[in-house]
Design a protein around this motif. Structure first.
Motif, short mmCIF file in Angstrom:
data_model
loop_
_atom_site.label_atom_id
_atom_site.label_comp_id
_atom_site.label_asym_id
_atom_site.label_seq_id
_atom_site.Cartn_x
_atom_site.Cartn_y
_atom_site.Cartn_z
N UNK A 75 0.83 -1.20 0.00
CA UNK A 75 0.00 0.00 0.00
C UNK A 75 0.87 1.26 0.00
N UNK A 76 1.91 1.28 0.83
CA UNK A 76 2.79 2.44 0.94
C UNK A 76 3.61 2.65 -0.32
N UNK A 77 4.21 1.58 -0.86
CA UNK A 77 5.08 1.69 -2.04
C UNK A 77 4.29 2.19 -3.24
N UNK A 78 3.11 1.62 -3.47
CA UNK A 78 2.28 2.03 -4.61
C UNK A 78 1.84 3.49 -4.45
N UNK A 79 1.51 3.89 -3.22
CA UNK A 79 1.09 5.26 -2.97
C UNK A 79 2.24 6.25 -3.22
N UNK A 80 3.46 5.85 -2.93
CA UNK A 80 4.62 6.72 -3.20
C UNK A 80 4.77 6.94 -4.70
N UNK A 81 4.60 5.88 -5.49
CA UNK A 81 4.66 6.01 -6.95
C UNK A 81 3.57 6.98 -7.43
N UNK A 82 2.37 6.83 -6.88
CA UNK A 82 1.27 7.73 -7.25
C UNK A 82 1.54 9.16 -6.86
N UNK A 83 2.16 9.35 -5.68
CA UNK A 83 2.45 10.71 -5.21
C UNK A 83 3.44 11.40 -6.14
N UNK A 84 4.50 10.70 -6.53
CA UNK A 84 5.50 11.29 -7.42
C UNK A 84 4.87 11.67 -8.76
N UNK A 85 4.07 10.77 -9.32
CA UNK A 85 3.43 11.04 -10.61
C UNK A 85 2.45 12.21 -10.51
#
Length: 306
Positions: free
Chosen positions: A113-123
């Motif tokens: 959940x955290x790793x995917x959210x970090x990718x989304x935040x950067x994008x």
């Protein structure tokens, strides 16, 4: 001057949102996170909104024609309204799903959940940077920009939730984060909905009409002002019309008064399109705004007098 966002920027933001959507759907299904899945659907809606915003901007930039004498600027207002309403609908849907999840909590993989959210935040931050320059003075771009920023906020919330879930099993945290983000999304969308509806309903722009009347009557040759109408094509273009009671002068001298009035209204009040009607005594003493009720009363009085 209103800055227009290029097609390349809109395309880049669209591709970023599609990428985020795919990654978050996969991550949400694997981790079991409703917050990630809801954010994925949010991003899917963003992709539609960005495409809609781009085409609205292209249509809005078209010049005036015989069939559309005020141009096509309202297309961007319609796009902003559609995008904002879509955000509210998404927010209501997410709140409903989150309430259901609160009744039936399930285990969440906090790491994924955290790793995917970090990718989304950067994008999302990249998308926001691409749209930032045009978001200050364009409701259409602002609505699209708000979509992206709300996604970034939800990504931050999901990251925080993921970190907590790595160390503590709190099954209600994921739906609670979803509800909080959904409420924020709706809250930020309501002012845009209100402003776009006011423009589409041709509500009066925020002008000091008493000051305008005072300024106009200070012009030599203008005795009074009445029958004022003002509305907006979009958030930047104000349309204004008024009747002026002037001294009985040749038309050539009245045109000089018109030039002074138009210069004043453009430079001091930012009005872009001005229509004036000069009269000697007709309408003198009437109120600044001649409402429909006033007009009906005048017609009835005219029939009674006859």
């Amino acid at each position: 001057m209103k800055e227009r966002i290029t097609g390349q920027r809109f395309l880049a933001v669209t591709l970023l949102n599609v990428l985020i959507t795919v990654v978050e759907i996969i991550g949400g299904l694997i981790s079991g996170s409703l917050a990630l899945l809801s954010d994925a659907f949010h991003n899917m809606g963003d992709s539609f909104s960005i495409i809609l915003g781009y085409f609205a901007q292209q249509i809005g930039g078209r010049p005036e024609t015989r069939k559309s004498t005020y141009g096509y600027r309202r297309s961007e207002i319609l796009s902003a309204l559609t995008n904002s309403l879509l955000l509210v609908i998404i927010a209501i849907f997410l709140i409903g799903k989150a309430i259901q999840r609160l009744s039936h909590p399930q285990h969440i993989n906090g790491t994924i959940m955290m790793v995917v959210a970090i990718v989304g935040l950067v994008a999302n931050f990249l998308s926001a940077a691409l749209l930032h320059s045009g978001s200050h003075d364009n409701l259409n771009v602002k609505a699209t920009y708000l979509h992206v920023l709300s996604d970034a906020l939800s990504s931050v919330a999901v990251i925080i939730g993921g970190i907590i879930l790595i160390f503590v099993n709190v099954p209600w945290l994921d739906p609670l984060l979803t509800i909080a983000v959904a409420i924020y999304i709706a809250y930020e969308s309501l002012p845009i909905i209100n402003q776009t509806i006011r423009i589409l309903m041709q509500s009066s722009p925020d002008l000091d009409y008493e000051a305008i009347a005072k300024d106009l009557t200070s012009i030599d040759g203008v005795d009074a002002v009445h029958h004022v109408h003002a509305w907006m094509i979009d958030e930047h273009h104000i349309i204004f019309s008024a009747h002026l009671n002037c001294e009985d002068k040749p038309l050539s001298q009245i045109e000089q008064i018109y030039s002074q009035v138009e210069k004043l209204l453009r430079e001091k009040y930012g009005i872009c399109h001005i229509t004036l009607q000069a009269e000697c005594s007709r309408g003198k003493g009437e109120e600044l705004f001649n409402t429909v009720a006033d007009e009906r009363e005048m017609i009835n009085d005219h029939h009674i007098n006859k």
